[in-house]
Scaffold this motif. Structure first.
Motif, PDB file in Angstrom:
ATOM      1  N   HIS A 342       5.346  26.835  26.840  1.00 47.22           N
ATOM      2  CA  HIS A 342       5.666  28.252  27.040  1.00 47.22           C
ATOM      3  C   HIS A 342       4.604  29.189  26.474  1.00 47.22           C
ATOM      4  N   THR A 343       3.517  28.649  25.986  1.00 43.84           N
ATOM      5  CA  THR A 343       2.418  29.483  25.494  1.00 43.84           C
ATOM      6  C   THR A 343       1.343  29.563  26.566  1.00 43.84           C
ATOM      7  N   LEU A 344       1.078  30.773  27.050  1.00 44.42           N
ATOM      8  CA  LEU A 344       0.083  30.967  28.088  1.00 44.42           C
ATOM      9  C   LEU A 344      -1.309  31.100  27.484  1.00 44.42           C
ATOM     10  N   ASP A 345      -2.275  31.102  28.367  1.00 39.99           N
ATOM     11  CA  ASP A 345      -3.669  31.186  27.929  1.00 39.99           C
ATOM     12  C   ASP A 345      -3.913  32.495  27.180  1.00 39.99           C
ATOM     13  N   GLY A 346      -4.504  32.359  25.983  1.00 37.26           N
ATOM     14  CA  GLY A 346      -4.835  33.527  25.185  1.00 37.26           C
ATOM     15  C   GLY A 346      -3.684  34.111  24.394  1.00 37.26           C
ATOM     16  N   GLN A 347      -2.514  33.465  24.386  1.00 38.17           N
ATOM     17  CA  GLN A 347      -1.352  33.987  23.659  1.00 38.17           C
ATOM     18  C   GLN A 347      -1.084  33.218  22.370  1.00 38.17           C
TER      19      GLN A 347
END
Length: 416
Positions: A342-347
Motif C-alpha cells: 500500500h506504499t506508492l512510489d515516493g511515499q
C-alpha cells in the motif's frame, strides 16, 4: 429411572408440599382452639374454687335497667337493639334479648374479669404462638426445599456432569461420561441425549481436524518443497535475464504459497504441542519478513527504516516474545507485506518501530505528510485478508493487534 416427566414431578412435589403444610396448619389451629377452650374452663373453675363455698356465677340476667351494673345503666337507657355487645374496659359481654309476653328487653351479662388472663400472660401466649408459627414456617421452607431439590435432582446431576467436561481439552470419550440412560425418558433425558450427540459430533470433528492438519501438513508442503528444490537447480543453471526473472517470480509465488499454507494450518490446529509457550527473538523474524517481502518495493523509491528503543540494531538478543514463533512470523509477514503493497512510489519511508513489548509498522498512503491528522482506530477489514488472519493469530496466542489510520498514514500495532 423416573416414571413421570420433570413438569409432572415438580407439580406433584408442589402439591405434596402444600398438602403437608395445610395438614400441619390445620392440626396447629385445632390444637390452639382446644387449648383455648381448656384454658377458659380452667380459669372459670379456678375462680369458682377460690370463692367456695359461696359459688357465684359469672353469667346473670337482668330485666330492669336499674338492676344492671352501674357502668352499664347509662348505655342501657339508650334502648340498644338486640344483639351482642362487648365492653373491654369493664371486661363485660352483654346480650340484649327480647322480653317475654311483650315486655321490654332483658339483658344477659357475662363477667369475664375472672376468666381472661392478665396482660403478662397474653404476651407470653403471643410469644409462644409466634414461635410456633415461625417453627411451622421454617418447617414448610425446609420441606419445600427438600421436595423441590428431589424433584430437580436430575437437572442438577446433568449440570454437574456437563460442568466436569473441559471444552478446551475435549477428548473423544467425553460424550460417554453423560450416560443419558440414567436420566429416563423425560425432558432431562432428552436434553442429556442431545448433549451426548452434540459432544460426540464435536469430538469427531476435533479428531477429523487433527487428522486433516496432520495429513495436509505433509501433503501440501511436499509439492512446495519439490518446487523450491527445482527452482534452486534452475538458479544454478545458465539462464537468460528473461528466464531468471521468470524463475524469481515463480520463487516468490512459491514462498507466498508456502506462507499461506503454514498460516492456514496454524489457524486450523486446535492444539500445537505446547508451542504457544515458546520464547523467541523478535528481531530475526522481522528481518526475515523484510527480506521476503522486499520484492514488493522493486521499482519504488521507498526506504525501510527499523527503529529500536534502547537497543542497538545489531543487538539481536532482545526483545523477546512469548507464544508461537511461526504464528508471530506469519503475523509480521502479513503486516510488512500489507505496508509494502500500500506504499506508492515516493511515499516512503516504511517505518518498523520495535519496543520491548510492542511492534509498530507504519507506512505512508499520501504525499501530504506535512499536514497534521488525527489517527483513528479502524477495523482490519478493507486492508486485505491478511490482517484479519493476524487478528485471529493474536487472539490464539494472547497478543493484541490494532490498526490506526488517517488520510496520510496507516499504523499497525502488535503487542505481546
Amino acid at each position: 429411572m423416573y416414571r413421570h416427566s420433570l413438569r409432572r414431578r415438580v407439580a406433584i412435589a408442589f402439591a405434596m408440599c402444600v398438602a403437608v403444610l395445610s395438614v400441619v396448619w390445620g392440626f396447629a389451629f385445632f390444637a390452639a382452639i382446644r387449648l383455648s377452650e381448656d384454658r377458659v374452663l380452667a380459669q372459670q373453675l379456678q375462680s369458682a374454687a377460690e370463692n367456695y363455698p359461696s359459688l357465684t356465677s359469672n353469667l346473670r340476667g337482668y330485666e330492669e335497667v336499674d338492676s344492671l351494673p352501674v357502668s352499664l345503666r347509662q348505655w342501657a337507657q339508650t334502648n340498644p337493639s338486640e344483639g351482642l355487645y362487648e365492653f373491654e374496659a369493664e371486661e363485660l359481654h352483654v346480650a340484649v334479648v327480647p322480653g317475654s309476653n311483650g315486655q321490654r328487653r332483658a339483658f344477659v351479662v357475662f363477667d369475664v374479669s375472672d376468666i381472661e388472663a392478665a396482660s403478662s400472660e397474653d404476651w407470653w401466649l403471643l410469644l409462644v404462638i409466634t414461635g410456633v408459627v415461625g417453627a411451622l414456617g421454617a418447617l414448610g421452607f425446609g420441606l419445600g426445599v427438600l421436595v423441590m431439590r428431589r424433584a430437580v435432582a436430575p437437572v442438577a446431576q446433568l449440570a454437574k456432569v456437563v460442568a466436569d467436561i473441559d471444552p478446551e481439552q475435549l477428548s473423544a470419550e467425553d460424550h460417554k461420561r453423560i450416560e443419558p440412560n440414567r436420566f429416563g425418558d423425560d425432558e432431562v433425558g432428552v436434553l442429556a441425549r442431545t448433549i451426548e450427540k452434540t459432544l460426540e459430533r464435536i469430538s469427531a470433528f476435533v479428531e477429523r481436524e487433527r487428522y486433516f492438519t496432520g495429513s495436509a501438513s505433509h501433503e501440501l508442503r511436499t509439492p512446495i518443497t519439490v518446487i523450491m528444490g527445482a527452482l534452486e537447480l534452475l538458479e544454478e543453471s545458465d539462464l537468460s535475464v528473461t528466464d531468471r526473472r521468470v524463475v524469481d517470480r515463480v520463487k516468490r509465488a512459491t514462498f507466498e504459497m508456502k506462507a499461506t499454507v503454514e498460516m492456514f494450518l496454524c489457524l486450523a490446529r486446535e492444539t500445537d504441542g505446547g508451542q504457544y509457550n515458546e520464547q523467541f527473538l523478535v528481531m530475526p523474524l522481522v528481518s526475515q519478513a523484510i527480506d521476503q517481502q522486499r520484492h514488493l518495493l522493486s521499482g519504488k523509491c521507498v526506504d525501510v527504516e527499523i527503529n529500536l528503543n534502547d537497543v542497538e540494531i545489531a543487538d539481536l538478543s532482545k526483545p523477546i516474545a512469548c507464544g508461537h514463533s511461526q504464528a508471530f512470523s506469519i503475523a509480521v509477514n502479513n503486516l510488512v507485506r500489507n505496508a509494502f503493497e500500500h506504499t506508492l512510489d515516493g511515499q516512503g519511508p516504511v517505518t518498523i518501530h520495535i519496543k520491548e513489548r510492542v511492534l509498530f509498522v507504519t507506512n505512508q498512503v499520501s504525499t501530504e505528510t506535512n499536514e497534521r491528522h488525527t489517527p483513528t482506530e479502524t477495523s482490519s477489514q478493507g486492508y486485505g485478508l491478511g490482517l484479519g488472519i493476524v487478528q485471529r493469530l493474536c487472539e490464539r496466542n494472547g497478543w493484541s493487534f490494532s490498526l490506526y489510520a488517517d488520510e496520510a498514514r496507516v499504523a499497525a500495532s502488535l503487542s505481546w
